[in-house]
Design a protein around this motif. Structure first.
Motif, PDB file in Angstrom:
ATOM      1  N   LYS A  51      -3.496  28.583  30.639  1.00 35.24           N
ATOM      2  CA  LYS A  51      -4.793  29.161  30.340  1.00 35.24           C
ATOM      3  C   LYS A  51      -5.816  28.613  31.342  1.00 35.24           C
ATOM      4  O   LYS A  51      -5.823  27.419  31.619  1.00 35.24           O
ATOM      5  CB  LYS A  51      -5.202  28.759  28.916  1.00 35.24           C
ATOM      6  CG  LYS A  51      -6.503  29.322  28.456  1.00 35.24           C
ATOM      7  CD  LYS A  51      -6.799  28.838  27.058  1.00 35.24           C
ATOM      8  CE  LYS A  51      -8.003  27.957  27.150  1.00 35.24           C
ATOM      9  NZ  LYS A  51      -8.444  27.413  25.896  1.00 35.24           N
ATOM     10  N   PRO A  52      -6.684  29.456  31.931  1.00 36.69           N
ATOM     11  CA  PRO A  52      -7.698  28.940  32.860  1.00 36.69           C
ATOM     12  C   PRO A  52      -8.620  27.939  32.175  1.00 36.69           C
ATOM     13  O   PRO A  52      -8.950  28.094  30.995  1.00 36.69           O
ATOM     14  CB  PRO A  52      -8.467  30.187  33.288  1.00 36.69           C
ATOM     15  CG  PRO A  52      -7.563  31.321  32.986  1.00 36.69           C
ATOM     16  CD  PRO A  52      -6.724  30.908  31.833  1.00 36.69           C
ATOM     17  N   LEU A  53      -9.025  26.920  32.919  1.00 33.64           N
ATOM     18  CA  LEU A  53      -9.876  25.860  32.364  1.00 33.64           C
ATOM     19  C   LEU A  53     -11.292  25.979  32.924  1.00 33.64           C
ATOM     20  O   LEU A  53     -11.486  26.114  34.135  1.00 33.64           O
ATOM     21  CB  LEU A  53      -9.298  24.493  32.709  1.00 33.64           C
ATOM     22  CG  LEU A  53      -7.885  24.214  32.198  1.00 33.64           C
ATOM     23  CD1 LEU A  53      -7.396  22.878  32.725  1.00 33.64           C
ATOM     24  CD2 LEU A  53      -7.856  24.236  30.687  1.00 33.64           C
ATOM     25  N   TYR A  54     -12.284  25.898  32.037  1.00 32.16           N
ATOM     26  CA  TYR A  54     -13.696  25.973  32.412  1.00 32.16           C
ATOM     27  C   TYR A  54     -14.410  24.722  31.921  1.00 32.16           C
ATOM     28  O   TYR A  54     -14.039  24.132  30.900  1.00 32.16           O
ATOM     29  CB  TYR A  54     -14.354  27.212  31.788  1.00 32.16           C
ATOM     30  CG  TYR A  54     -13.784  28.511  32.288  1.00 32.16           C
ATOM     31  CD1 TYR A  54     -14.246  29.085  33.467  1.00 32.16           C
ATOM     32  CD2 TYR A  54     -12.768  29.165  31.603  1.00 32.16           C
ATOM     33  CE1 TYR A  54     -13.713  30.280  33.937  1.00 32.16           C
ATOM     34  CE2 TYR A  54     -12.242  30.349  32.059  1.00 32.16           C
ATOM     35  CZ  TYR A  54     -12.717  30.900  33.230  1.00 32.16           C
ATOM     36  OH  TYR A  54     -12.191  32.077  33.694  1.00 32.16           O
ATOM     37  N   ASP A  55     -15.476  24.322  32.630  1.00 30.92           N
ATOM     38  CA  ASP A  55     -16.269  23.195  32.173  1.00 30.92           C
ATOM     39  C   ASP A  55     -17.339  23.683  31.187  1.00 30.92           C
ATOM     40  O   ASP A  55     -17.377  24.859  30.819  1.00 30.92           O
ATOM     41  CB  ASP A  55     -16.874  22.435  33.356  1.00 30.92           C
ATOM     42  CG  ASP A  55     -17.833  23.271  34.186  1.00 30.92           C
ATOM     43  OD1 ASP A  55     -18.088  24.432  33.827  1.00 30.92           O
ATOM     44  OD2 ASP A  55     -18.327  22.758  35.202  1.00 30.92           O
ATOM     45  N   ALA A  56     -18.229  22.782  30.764  1.00 33.34           N
ATOM     46  CA  ALA A  56     -19.245  23.118  29.753  1.00 33.34           C
ATOM     47  C   ALA A  56     -20.238  24.164  30.263  1.00 33.34           C
ATOM     48  O   ALA A  56     -20.806  24.918  29.465  1.00 33.34           O
ATOM     49  CB  ALA A  56     -19.983  21.858  29.322  1.00 33.34           C
TER      50      ALA A  56
END
Length: 183
Positions: A51-56
């Protein structure tokens, strides 16, 4: 699910019999590289996605793509032919995918891909989700365990329940798209 990597493998046939060609009246039939209908040229590929990871703030940290690896080996040609000289290095597909081939793929390709593309600020606890195929029995020898724990990583392999094709992300999405583009 931010630390779960899905891996699976699939056979791809170069010239399946269901392949159709629409030709103009003066066009020649396309070249097919198989020599016999009984012995079809095929190759197995292993894919890895997450799954792609995103920051806040919503910025992309990691796109979740680790790679697609082929089960091939290189061998020197023993005889001369019209296509190559003797001694030329040929790439051939591995037709026998067993536990040793899977183990070699995990140690030589899967583990280095995880190490090179894993985000530095993420914990190094990785779960690999895999289907429950017979060659996927994870080796428990000391060399394999040392290879997957090297570099501070804690890699666990979780097998899917039997008869559960709905859980396999690669078969449902990625491999279907690749096969449709191939045809």
């Amino acid at each position: 699910m931010s630390n779960v990597i899905h891996i699976d493998e699939k056979w791809f046939y170069i010239n399946p019999e269901t392949r159709r060609f629409y030709l103009l009246p003066k066009e020649e039939d396309p070249y097919r590289c198989q020599q016999s209908r009984r012995f079809k040229i095929k190759a197995m590929f292993m894919g890895m996605i997450e799954k792609p990871l995103y920051d806040a703030q919503g910025h992309l940290i990691h796109d979740g793509k680790y790679g697609i690896f082929s089960f091939v080996f290189q061998q020197t040609a023993k005889k001369k032919s019209k296509n190559r000289e003797a001694g030329t290095i040929e790439t051939k597909t591995n037709q026998n995918i067993n536990r040793e081939a899977i183990r070699e793929m995990l140690v030589n390709n899967v583990k280095p891909a995880i190490v090179s593309k894993w985000p530095a600020n993420m914990p190094k606890d990785v779960v690999i989700q895999w289907d429950n195929s017979r060659p996927h029995q994870v080796p428990q020898d000391e060399e394999f365990i040392a290879a997957i724990t090297q570099g501070g990583f804690n890699i666990r392999i979780v097998l899917q329940p039997a008869q559960s094709p709905d859980l396999n992300v690669l078969d449902l999405g990625l491999f279907r798209v690749i096969q449709s583009l191939q045809h």
